[in-house]
Design an enzyme around this catalytic site. Sequence first.
Site, PDB file in Angstrom:
ATOM      1  N   THR A 305      -0.149 -10.038  -7.363  1.00 23.42           N
ATOM      2  CA  THR A 305      -1.053  -9.673  -6.841  1.00 23.42           C
ATOM      3  C   THR A 305      -1.477  -9.905  -5.582  1.00 23.42           C
ATOM      4  O   THR A 305      -1.937  -9.382  -5.135  1.00 23.42           O
ATOM      5  CB  THR A 305      -2.166 -10.402  -7.666  1.00 23.42           C
ATOM      6  OG1 THR A 305      -1.644 -10.263  -8.892  1.00 23.42           O
ATOM      7  CG2 THR A 305      -3.673 -10.062  -7.529  1.00 23.42           C
ATOM      8  N   HIS A 422      -2.325  -9.839 -18.271  1.00 20.05           N
ATOM      9  CA  HIS A 422      -1.061 -10.208 -17.588  1.00 20.05           C
ATOM     10  C   HIS A 422      -0.897 -11.049 -18.495  1.00 20.05           C
ATOM     11  O   HIS A 422      -1.095 -11.947 -19.263  1.00 20.05           O
ATOM     12  CB  HIS A 422      -2.338 -12.142 -16.412  1.00 20.05           C
ATOM     13  CG  HIS A 422      -1.280 -12.799 -15.513  1.00 20.05           C
ATOM     14  ND1 HIS A 422      -0.435 -13.245 -16.225  1.00 20.05           N
ATOM     15  CD2 HIS A 422      -0.979 -12.411 -13.866  1.00 20.05           C
ATOM     16  CE1 HIS A 422       0.863 -13.691 -14.513  1.00 20.05           C
ATOM     17  NE2 HIS A 422       0.397 -13.005 -13.871  1.00 20.05           N
ATOM     18  N   ASP A 481      -2.197  -3.802 -10.288  1.00 22.06           N
ATOM     19  CA  ASP A 481      -1.461  -4.097  -8.773  1.00 22.06           C
ATOM     20  C   ASP A 481       0.135  -4.029  -8.696  1.00 22.06           C
ATOM     21  O   ASP A 481       0.873  -4.521  -7.863  1.00 22.06           O
ATOM     22  CB  ASP A 481      -1.705  -5.579  -8.645  1.00 22.06           C
ATOM     23  CG  ASP A 481      -1.655  -6.440  -9.691  1.00 22.06           C
ATOM     24  OD1 ASP A 481      -1.539  -5.931 -11.009  1.00 22.06           O
ATOM     25  OD2 ASP A 481      -1.268  -7.575  -9.714  1.00 22.06           O
ATOM     26  N   HIS A 482       1.033  -4.158  -9.817  1.00 24.34           N
ATOM     27  CA  HIS A 482       1.525  -4.175 -10.058  1.00 24.34           C
ATOM     28  C   HIS A 482       2.472  -3.921 -11.105  1.00 24.34           C
ATOM     29  O   HIS A 482       1.171  -4.715 -12.942  1.00 24.34           O
ATOM     30  CB  HIS A 482       2.540  -5.538  -9.774  1.00 24.34           C
ATOM     31  CG  HIS A 482       1.864  -6.336 -10.096  1.00 24.34           C
ATOM     32  ND1 HIS A 482       2.121  -6.930 -11.677  1.00 24.34           N
ATOM     33  CD2 HIS A 482       1.099  -7.150  -9.349  1.00 24.34           C
ATOM     34  CE1 HIS A 482       1.540  -7.640 -11.904  1.00 24.34           C
ATOM     35  NE2 HIS A 482       0.984  -8.413 -10.531  1.00 24.34           N
TER      36      HIS A 482
HETATM   37  C1  GP9 Z   1      -3.683 -15.019 -10.026  1.00 19.52           C
HETATM   38  C2  GP9 Z   1      -3.523 -13.615 -10.813  1.00 19.52           C
HETATM   39  C3  GP9 Z   1      -2.897 -13.376 -10.938  1.00 19.52           C
HETATM   40  O1  GP9 Z   1      -4.838 -15.093  -9.598  1.00 19.52           O
HETATM   41  O2  GP9 Z   1      -4.335 -12.640  -9.955  1.00 19.52           O
HETATM   42  O3  GP9 Z   1      -1.944 -13.252 -10.182  1.00 19.52           O
HETATM   43  P1  GP9 Z   1       0.309 -12.588 -10.765  1.00 19.52           P
HETATM   44  O4  GP9 Z   1       0.778 -13.546 -10.991  1.00 19.52           O
HETATM   45  O5  GP9 Z   1      -0.184 -11.188 -11.197  1.00 19.52           O
HETATM   46  O6  GP9 Z   1       0.627 -12.128  -8.574  1.00 19.52           O
HETATM   47 MN    MN Z   2      -0.811  -9.152 -10.692  1.00 19.50          MN
END
Ligand code: GP9
Ligand code: MN
Length: 701
Positions: A305, A422, A481-482
């Site tokens: 992220t 997530h 984001d990914h």
């Molecule tokens: C944590 C969230 C996730 O603040 O934004 O982060 P990631 O594991 O996707 O990098």
């Molecule tokens: Mn993320």
Amino acid sequence: MKTVLQKVRGGLNTRLGFFLLTVVLFAIKSYWAYQNKFTLGATGSIQQFLLAFNPFPAAILLIGIALYFRGRLAYWLMIFINAVLSTWLFANILYYREFSDFLSFNIMKGSGSVSNNLGKSLMGILRGSDFLVYADVILLILLLAFHVIRIDTRYFRLRFAGVFSVIGIVLFGFNLGMAESNRSGLLTRTFDSNYIVKYLGLEAYTVYDGVKTTQNNAVKAKANTSDIKPVLKFLKKNHADSNIEYKGVAKGKNVFIIHLESLQQFMIDYKWDGQEVTPNLNKIYHSSDTIAFDNFFHQVGQGKTADAELMLENSLFGLSEGSAMVTDGTTNTFQAAPAILDQNGGYTSASFHGDVPSFWNRDNAYKSFGYDYYFSKSYFPKVKNYDAGYGIKDKLFMEDAANYVQQLPQPFYAKLITVTNHYPYILDKDNKSIKAWNTGDNTVDPYVQTAHYLDQSIGEFYDYLDKSGLRDNSMVVLYGDHYGISDNHKPAIAKILGKKSVNNYDLAMFQKVPFMIQMKGLKGGINHTYGGEIDVLPTIENLLGIDSSKYVQFGQDLLSNNRKQVVAFRNGDFVSSTYTKYGGHVYNTKTGKEVKKQTAAQKKVIAKAQKYVTTELNLSDKVVNGDLLRFYTPKGFKKVDKTDFSYNLNKSLKRLKAAQKTNPTSVMAKNDGQSTLSDYSTDAPELKGMDTSDLVFPTAK
Ligand code: GP9
Ligand code: MN
């Protein structure tokens, strides 16, 4: 016969006994502080165990140094070392109360963003119970002073001291092993200082931070003004002229950046369980005023992220190891979107995230980016079952965010970071409205449910944008984001995609994430250009009428007609409009066929793309590692002063409140100071039977 008490007393009267007592008291005190003075979020028996265990290795190693000294000196040294460690704990308790984070060398050095008010504000927040961290030190002094414990001046073999150092190291190794197995990548990815303290302890965190900072500073000290020259030369040579047709079409509009956590492009228009998984996003995707991209890739490394955020707002790549926002976010000079928009159109900037502010070092990095506000967990109402996994559930979070969005002076730049979709895709039964996949891979199967939930939260937020009128004067940028499903799940990926098996080409294409820009009146359509997260900032700048060519930005306007269309992955692989290199194999991007024997002409094209990718990654790394932007200020750009910003809850709320009067351009100010949150409707089960006015937001004191 000696009583047990006498035996214990006898033991304590030896040097070893006193040492062990000091260590145990120190560990108890540390554990007490972890539980009562910090919010480390230890969940599960392993994390709870490590929280209690981790003070021991540090105490044995550090207090054990005293064992190398003779006689009385050894005793007083034990107490002295304990006092120093306690003072460090004390300082961190105070700092944590204000910033929800631990002290780092960068912060203390003064180049950090908070040094200006550190001393002043800390004294004001002192609590009596903070001094309990000295309780064991005082107790030990009294025990010695009143001869309750006698000092043992007999010769203590150095060999024994060495044995304790070794025990300390072995215990630390054991601790580290357990920590890594519970949270892999703990030290390489460095998500959050809270995590390192939770798993390894405050002392280990400090040492780790010290080593990292020293390494980092050595690279920066070597860098000089001339290092930026090859960067500028490369960027000039590879600049793609922005698209004139779109130049400035969004000038003066609010900008929403909606971060769709772990959402992959294949979810768009995907059907499962007899329904569309992301109907709301599909609608936006196909809308005539949306420019949607179907060959847009994430380009993140370990920083996930954080890398996505860094790329989107700076057009700089994350690093090949760790997260640049963590390692360099506090001290580096940045010329990021919030600052650029502030200086080109007077934008108010705010980031929203339903978790602790320290994650990915956002609390410091955002100051370097020039964010006016950072609304994190403590800004949002606590309702029953309001969070899961990585923070507040999306439906609640989006509504909570709207409460502050309506107060932002316009035009604003607002970034909303969702978290529910997530890994490990946790969602309670009440929030599930689609079946899980049935690939048999338990890590993958619930992804479709949290993705569906994320989509619903976006739908609800969009309705609010319509009702509140914000849609008429805003440009909404949505991006994944990914990946959410990593390459380690090939059989499941094949099943999801309806294929027999997947090869490296399929995996490369699986890295596509949604990217859409929606604005009323925008000439939309599905754009097939090959691009990635690095290209977002120049694209947005052109739409806002800002010339991107003077900035150090590695991306190219996605709407430009002469783009390179070479998308770098962080490991040096790439996708281009002609060839794709992934996992050591090269494919024809259009057909997906592997190019096994390359012709001379193919070799040339592939080598050229590879050279471009390697060079841009290297140069971007030089900019970040060497902090090269400190040597280059674009014409007309005012350097960001980190000390201008504070994300302290009370101060921020006060500022926001005052802004309603001094700059009455917010949605709420224009609505005669009345909240528009009643326009927000959500079917979030956590709020069942509640009205939006029942949500209790913190108020400025
Ligand atoms: C944590 C969230 C996730 O603040 O934004 O982060 P990631 O594991 O996707 O990098
Ligand atoms: Mn993320």
